[in-house]
Every structure is written in C-alpha cells, then in structure tokens.
Design an enzyme around this catalytic site. Structure first.
Site, PDB file in Angstrom:
ATOM      1  N   GLY A  10      37.871  32.193  43.610  1.00  0.00           N
ATOM      2  CA  GLY A  10      39.142  32.908  44.019  1.00  0.00           C
ATOM      3  C   GLY A  10      38.569  34.136  45.281  1.00  0.00           C
ATOM      4  O   GLY A  10      39.182  35.189  45.225  1.00  0.00           O
ATOM      5  N   SER A  12      38.244  34.318  48.525  1.00  0.00           N
ATOM      6  CA  SER A  12      38.715  34.407  49.952  1.00  0.00           C
ATOM      7  C   SER A  12      39.281  35.780  50.039  1.00  0.00           C
ATOM      8  O   SER A  12      39.508  36.036  51.373  1.00  0.00           O
ATOM      9  CB  SER A  12      39.421  33.172  50.333  1.00  0.00           C
ATOM     10  OG  SER A  12      40.627  33.045  49.757  1.00  0.00           O
ATOM     11  N   SER A  13      39.611  36.597  49.243  1.00  0.00           N
ATOM     12  CA  SER A  13      40.564  37.780  49.477  1.00  0.00           C
ATOM     13  C   SER A  13      40.588  38.653  48.117  1.00  0.00           C
ATOM     14  O   SER A  13      40.180  38.143  47.020  1.00  0.00           O
ATOM     15  CB  SER A  13      41.896  37.525  49.939  1.00  0.00           C
ATOM     16  OG  SER A  13      42.624  36.858  48.755  1.00  0.00           O
ATOM     17  N   GLY A  14      41.091  39.824  48.379  1.00  0.00           N
ATOM     18  CA  GLY A  14      41.498  40.397  46.952  1.00  0.00           C
ATOM     19  C   GLY A  14      40.242  40.753  46.210  1.00  0.00           C
ATOM     20  O   GLY A  14      39.131  40.994  46.522  1.00  0.00           O
ATOM     21  N   ASP A  54      38.119  23.895  44.869  1.00  0.00           N
ATOM     22  CA  ASP A  54      39.491  23.851  44.555  1.00  0.00           C
ATOM     23  C   ASP A  54      39.218  23.480  42.831  1.00  0.00           C
ATOM     24  O   ASP A  54      38.870  22.665  42.335  1.00  0.00           O
ATOM     25  CB  ASP A  54      40.423  22.678  45.119  1.00  0.00           C
ATOM     26  CG  ASP A  54      41.584  22.681  44.663  1.00  0.00           C
ATOM     27  OD1 ASP A  54      42.269  23.402  43.592  1.00  0.00           O
ATOM     28  OD2 ASP A  54      42.648  21.922  45.205  1.00  0.00           O
ATOM     29  N   SER A 132      41.946  38.281  33.511  1.00  0.00           N
ATOM     30  CA  SER A 132      43.368  38.000  32.932  1.00  0.00           C
ATOM     31  C   SER A 132      44.282  38.963  33.683  1.00  0.00           C
ATOM     32  O   SER A 132      44.479  39.002  34.897  1.00  0.00           O
ATOM     33  CB  SER A 132      43.291  38.165  31.422  1.00  0.00           C
ATOM     34  OG  SER A 132      44.601  38.428  30.913  1.00  0.00           O
ATOM     35  N   TYR A 146      53.807  32.596  34.373  1.00  0.00           N
ATOM     36  CA  TYR A 146      52.747  33.292  34.772  1.00  0.00           C
ATOM     37  C   TYR A 146      52.059  34.193  33.347  1.00  0.00           C
ATOM     38  O   TYR A 146      50.893  33.811  33.143  1.00  0.00           O
ATOM     39  CB  TYR A 146      53.108  34.510  35.780  1.00  0.00           C
ATOM     40  CG  TYR A 146      51.903  35.330  35.859  1.00  0.00           C
ATOM     41  CD1 TYR A 146      50.857  35.088  36.512  1.00  0.00           C
ATOM     42  CD2 TYR A 146      52.080  36.649  35.624  1.00  0.00           C
ATOM     43  CE1 TYR A 146      49.834  35.871  36.664  1.00  0.00           C
ATOM     44  CE2 TYR A 146      50.803  37.513  35.506  1.00  0.00           C
ATOM     45  CZ  TYR A 146      49.727  36.991  36.441  1.00  0.00           C
ATOM     46  OH  TYR A 146      48.856  37.923  36.392  1.00  0.00           O
ATOM     47  N   ALA A 148      52.347  33.314  30.446  1.00  0.00           N
ATOM     48  CA  ALA A 148      52.143  32.077  29.500  1.00  0.00           C
ATOM     49  C   ALA A 148      50.516  31.852  29.602  1.00  0.00           C
ATOM     50  O   ALA A 148      49.950  31.737  28.875  1.00  0.00           O
ATOM     51  CB  ALA A 148      52.797  31.121  29.372  1.00  0.00           C
ATOM     52  N   LYS A 150      48.365  33.698  31.203  1.00  0.00           N
ATOM     53  CA  LYS A 150      47.565  35.012  30.839  1.00  0.00           C
ATOM     54  C   LYS A 150      47.418  35.048  29.476  1.00  0.00           C
ATOM     55  O   LYS A 150      46.332  35.514  28.892  1.00  0.00           O
ATOM     56  CB  LYS A 150      47.952  36.340  31.816  1.00  0.00           C
ATOM     57  CG  LYS A 150      47.827  35.990  33.180  1.00  0.00           C
ATOM     58  CD  LYS A 150      46.268  35.792  33.554  1.00  0.00           C
ATOM     59  CE  LYS A 150      46.403  35.629  35.088  1.00  0.00           C
ATOM     60  NZ  LYS A 150      45.001  35.177  35.607  1.00  0.00           N
ATOM     61  N   THR A 181      46.997  43.814  46.282  1.00  0.00           N
ATOM     62  CA  THR A 181      46.442  42.173  46.982  1.00  0.00           C
ATOM     63  C   THR A 181      47.716  41.624  47.460  1.00  0.00           C
ATOM     64  O   THR A 181      48.752  41.918  47.166  1.00  0.00           O
ATOM     65  CB  THR A 181      45.697  41.663  45.944  1.00  0.00           C
ATOM     66  OG1 THR A 181      46.490  41.408  44.765  1.00  0.00           O
ATOM     67  CG2 THR A 181      44.349  42.472  45.363  1.00  0.00           C
TER      68      THR A 181
END
Length: 298
Positions: A10, A12-14, A54, A132, A146, A148, A150, A181
């Site tokens: 993940g 590509s950002s943030g 992916d 998390s 969502y 659930a 985490k 973000t």
C-alpha cells in the site's frame, strides 16, 4: 552490517508511502508495493524500489516476493499496510464487497506473511508489522465490515506473535487514529453510496460529518507521524506488541480498556447521532430497497 530489506504494501500514498521513505532514511533497502508502480515515483526518487503488487492476487504476491529474494536473498521487515475502509450499513453492503474487504485487509496480509516467513525462519530473524487501527479496538455505526477486518488483524497478530517468537520473528501491531489520508474520503464516499438513500441515510450523513470533523480536529495528524512509529518498531530489538499513534489514538485505546461496553456505546451514539437536519434530509432521500420484496413465496 548488511543492510536490512523491507517490503511495504500500500505504498502508493499515505502511510505506506511515508513509511517507505522513513525506512529509506533509516538505511533500509526498501521495496514499495502497490497495484500501480507508477504512483511510487517519490520512493524510487529517494533510492527505493517500486513493484506492482495486488494483495488479492496470489501470483502477484509470489512474483513480488521472488523478485526481492532474487535480488537480495532476504526480507527482514514486512509492513502489511495495504487496506481500505468500506462503510455502509451491514444490511446495505453487498456480501461480495464484504468479502473484498476481508480479501484486502485480512487475507492479503496473511498470505503475504506466509510467503516471507520461510526466509525469516531460516535466518531466525525478522519483523512483521501489521497496520491495524484504533478501529481494531473501538467501533462505529455503519462500519461493521471494516471493523470486523481490523478486529481480525488484531487477533491474527496476537496468535502469530506467540507462534513465531520461538523462531526469532517479531510481530507488531500499529493502531493509527485520525490520520489525514485518502482513507477518510474513500470511507465517507462508500457510506453514502451504500446507505445514503436507505433507511440508514441519516446515520450515513452523521458518519460523514463525524469523519470530516475528525480530519479537521487537532487530534488528527499527518501520515509521517505513523511512519516514524513504524520505523521505530521495525528497528527495535524488542519492540512493543502494539503502538497506538498519535496521542489521541492512545487516549481512545486507553479509554476503551477501562470503560464498560454500555458506556462506550453512549459515547459512540453521541458522536454519530444524526442532527435534525440530517434526519430531515434523509427522509427525502430514502428509497426502498430492491431486496425488500419478499420473494420466498415466488
């Protein structure tokens, strides 16, 4: 001392992008992974590597891990950051979207961990950092799927920690709070798309308002703060099992430990309760579900 090799998903950002950059500053060889490698120019420009991956595609994950191992023979740190927030009332969210939420946030994390573990076990060294959320400890209306995922990441990480300790591998959970973000915008949009014209419309609007307020609050912070915490955990000989960040997240997680469920429910209701305006707006927007027709007798 040989440079340690880190893989950040993940990226590509943030939080993912800032974590890759922070680890580069700490002397790691860093591979950023995301579906679109062209969005990781900042990482490449800082001396890192970008690979297309992916986390819902097994072949993609295998190829990424094999590429790193072929180049360096090792992966010392895996930061499982890829994930997203899918909101909407449980009644409204299609089960295929719920499955995708688990595929990205849980099963992708678990599968990539499986792929890096053999090498870590062989060296009796390595760190798995699972991103998390305070959402793995608290909850919100319209966030069932969502949260659930985490909560699942939290439980998976706890079991994995004791499972891997005899093999010299550390497992760390990072619990970000309000971070500025694109996550929040995606979550808000999904809530309106799924529930903005259903019986839950007023709650969807209240959720959007609360998430927007959280982004603007003094308790919210920028992704680099989380990245610094991740780098600290990745470099520690004996990291803590959990890091809540920023300070506002530590406060929320601490209160959740001491307050009974009913008390937390009252707090949640007060934050996410629709206003009169939101209730009125929802009455105009509400439309019947296509699935409300009882077809059992057809």
């Amino acid at each position: 001392m040989e440079q340690q090799v880190a893989l950040v998903t993940g990226a590509s950002s943030g939080i993912g992008e800032q974590t890759a950059l922070e680890l580069l500053r700490h002397g790691f060889v860093v591979y950023g992974a995301a579906r679109r490698a062209d969005r990781m120019a900042a990482i490449v420009g800082a001396g890192g590597h970008a690979i297309a991956m992916d986390v819902t595609d097994d072949a993609s994950m295998r190829a990424g891990v094999e590429q790193i191992l072929a180049a360096h023979g090792r992966i010392d740190v895996l930061v499982n950051n890829a994930g997203y927030g899918s909101y909407g009332a449980l009644e409204d969210v299609p089960i295929d979207e719920a499955r995708r939420q688990f595929e990205v946030n849980v099963f992708g994390l678990a599968r990539l961990t499986q792929l890096v573990l053999p090498g870590m076990r062989a060296r009796r060294s390595g760190t798995i950092v699972n991103i998390s959320s305070i959402g793995g400890r608290i909850y919100e209306p319209l966030g069932a799927w969502y949260h659930a995922t985490k909560f699942a990441v939290e439980g998976l990480s706890d079991s994995l920690r004791v499972e891997l300790e005899p093999h010299g591998i550390r497992v760390v959970v990072i619990q970000p709070g309000a971070i500025r973000t694109e996550w929040s915008a995606i979550s808000r949009r999904s809530a309106i798309e799924r529930s903005g014209s259903t019986a839950y419309a007023a709650q969807a609007r209240a959720l959007v308002r609360a998430l927007e307020a959280a982004d603007r609050s003094t308790g919210a912070t920028e992704p680099h703060v989380v990245a610094a915490t991740i780098a600290k955990a990745a470099g520690a000989r004996r990291p803590r099992t959990r890091y809540a960040t920023p300070l506002s997240a530590k406060v929320i997680v601490g209160l959740r430990r001491v307050l009974p469920d009913r008390a937390v429910d009252r707090v949640i209701r007060s934050v996410f309760s629709p206003t009169k305006e939101e209730l009125a707006e929802a009455q105009h927007a509400e439309a019947p579900h296509a699935d409300d027709v009882d077809r059992t007798g057809v």
